[in-house]
Design an enzyme around this catalytic site. Structure first.
Site, PDB file in Angstrom:
ATOM      1  N   THR A 154       0.834  -1.207   0.000  1.00 19.68           N
ATOM      2  CA  THR A 154       0.000   0.000   0.000  1.00 19.68           C
ATOM      3  C   THR A 154       0.871   1.261   0.000  1.00 19.68           C
ATOM      4  O   THR A 154       2.003   1.256   0.497  1.00 19.68           O
ATOM      5  CB  THR A 154      -0.970   0.043   1.208  1.00 19.68           C
ATOM      6  N   ARG A 182     -13.098  -9.388  -1.707  1.00 20.82           N
ATOM      7  CA  ARG A 182     -12.643  -8.861  -0.415  1.00 20.82           C
ATOM      8  C   ARG A 182     -12.471  -7.331  -0.523  1.00 20.82           C
ATOM      9  O   ARG A 182     -12.004  -6.802  -1.518  1.00 20.82           O
ATOM     10  CB  ARG A 182     -11.318  -9.526  -0.057  1.00 20.82           C
ATOM     11  N   SER A 184     -10.719  -3.940   0.790  1.00 21.09           N
ATOM     12  CA  SER A 184      -9.559  -3.395   1.512  1.00 21.09           C
ATOM     13  C   SER A 184      -9.998  -2.198   2.357  1.00 21.09           C
ATOM     14  O   SER A 184     -11.004  -1.559   2.073  1.00 21.09           O
ATOM     15  CB  SER A 184      -8.528  -2.954   0.474  1.00 21.09           C
ATOM     16  N   THR A 203      -1.607   1.848   6.384  1.00 22.64           N
ATOM     17  CA  THR A 203      -1.253   0.598   5.717  1.00 22.64           C
ATOM     18  C   THR A 203      -1.278  -0.500   6.773  1.00 22.64           C
ATOM     19  O   THR A 203      -1.257  -0.218   7.965  1.00 22.64           O
ATOM     20  CB  THR A 203       0.134   0.682   5.049  1.00 22.64           C
ATOM     21  N   GLY A 204      -1.335  -1.741   6.331  1.00 22.59           N
ATOM     22  CA  GLY A 204      -1.384  -2.858   7.276  1.00 22.59           C
ATOM     23  C   GLY A 204      -2.453  -3.847   6.851  1.00 22.59           C
ATOM     24  O   GLY A 204      -2.852  -3.870   5.692  1.00 22.59           O
ATOM     25  N   VAL A 205      -2.903  -4.644   7.778  1.00 22.23           N
ATOM     26  CA  VAL A 205      -3.927  -5.645   7.461  1.00 22.23           C
ATOM     27  C   VAL A 205      -5.304  -4.966   7.494  1.00 22.23           C
ATOM     28  O   VAL A 205      -5.748  -4.491   8.545  1.00 22.23           O
ATOM     29  CB  VAL A 205      -3.859  -6.819   8.462  1.00 22.23           C
TER      30      VAL A 205
END
Ligand code: ASP
Length: 280
Positions: A154, A182, A184, A203-205
């Site tokens: 990202t 899915r 984001s 950013t990240g999961v």
């Protein structure tokens, strides 16, 4: 005037020192270039400019170099928020567009400001965005080897312009190996948010970021009088119970910049006209 950008996470275990230096250099070039651009452009224009440069660089997981989903296709998401008008626009799971953030910019002026899937791709084609494959051989190799985790990617940018206006922009190729469909966090208010007090990009999961409503919470806390540092500390503490994986960059209306990550280490760079700061 201030610019802060991020390029996702850096994972020591799966990336070389060479990649690290290349990312630091790319961030410095893009932060300085975007700061120059900001001298004659608004926060929104500069945020889109910076994120477009990050999307064009295959070192980062957005635009060119995006990760491949479980069915072998690339679907990207991007969003833009103008802090002064409080308008969020974005695309979710768009396909074969070189710069998803530029589609988000066009959507700033449309009533239906966040489009998903085929609708987003069709809208882009109708507005002159040609079919463009953002796949690079390295991602196909990773996909074929089923190595989803090459480091969470990202890109994002927060800008404070000469008029004191803030904007945030975020763009992603996703986590990699997602179930098609899915969603984001990057085109939600958890992953990208701004108002007149503060702008934030994450950013990240994505699932962790949405669960923590991270960007919206940080902005709300700063709006209600928290310093950036306090707002980050409280919001990141709330990720702890479920070991949420996230990194964020922010600027407040006074030009303070801040960044924090829950796990080492977010790839970020900031430039204030004099000093370039980056991740170690
Ligand atoms: N936040 C993105 C997502 O979950 C991934 C990332 O930051 O790399 O789609």
């Amino acid at each position: 005037m201030k610019v802060i950008i991020h390029g996702g996470f850096f994972s020591e275990s799966s990336q070389s020192n060479e990649t690290k230096v290349a990312k630091q250099q790319a961030l410095e070039r893009i932060a300085r270039d975007s700061y120059d651009y900001l001298q004659t452009h608004s926060a929104v224009e500069t945020a889109v400019y910076a994120v477009s440069l990050l999307e064009d660089d295959e070192l980062f997981n957005a635009g060119i170099g995006s990760q491949i989903q479980s069915d072998g296709k690339i679907r990207m998401s991007a969003s833009l928020m103008d802090g002064s008008t409080q308008k969020m626009s974005g695309v979710i799971n768009i396909e074969e567009v070189k710069n998803p953030i530029q589609v988000a910019l066009v959507l700033q002026k449309v009533d239906d400001r966040i489009l998903g899937g085929e609708g987003a791709t069709n809208f882009a084609r109708q507005h002159g965005f040609e079919q463009f494959s953002t796949e690079i051989p390295q991602r196909r190799k990773e996909y074929e080897a089923k190595l989803a985790a090459t480091g969470v990617g990202t890109v994002g940018c927060v800008v404070l312009d000469a008029d004191g206006k803030l904007a945030a922009a975020t763009s992603t190729g996703g986590k990699g190996f997602e179930i098609p469909g899915r969603i984001s966090d990057s085109a939600t208010v958890a992953g990208n948010y701004a108002n007149e007090f503060c702008g934030v990009s994450l950013t990240g999961v994505g699932e962790d970021i949405v669960s923590g409503a991270v960007a919206a919470k940080i902005v709300t806390r700063v709006t209600d009088g928290f310093s950036l540092q306090e707002a980050f500390a409280k919001t990141f503490a709330e990720l702890k119970p479920y070991d949420g994986f996230a990194g964020a960059i922010a600027i407040d209306k006074n030009g303070n910049m801040f960044h924090q990550d829950s796990h080492p280490s977010m790839v970020f760079g900031s430039f204030d006209g004099e000093v370039f700061e980056t991740f170690k």
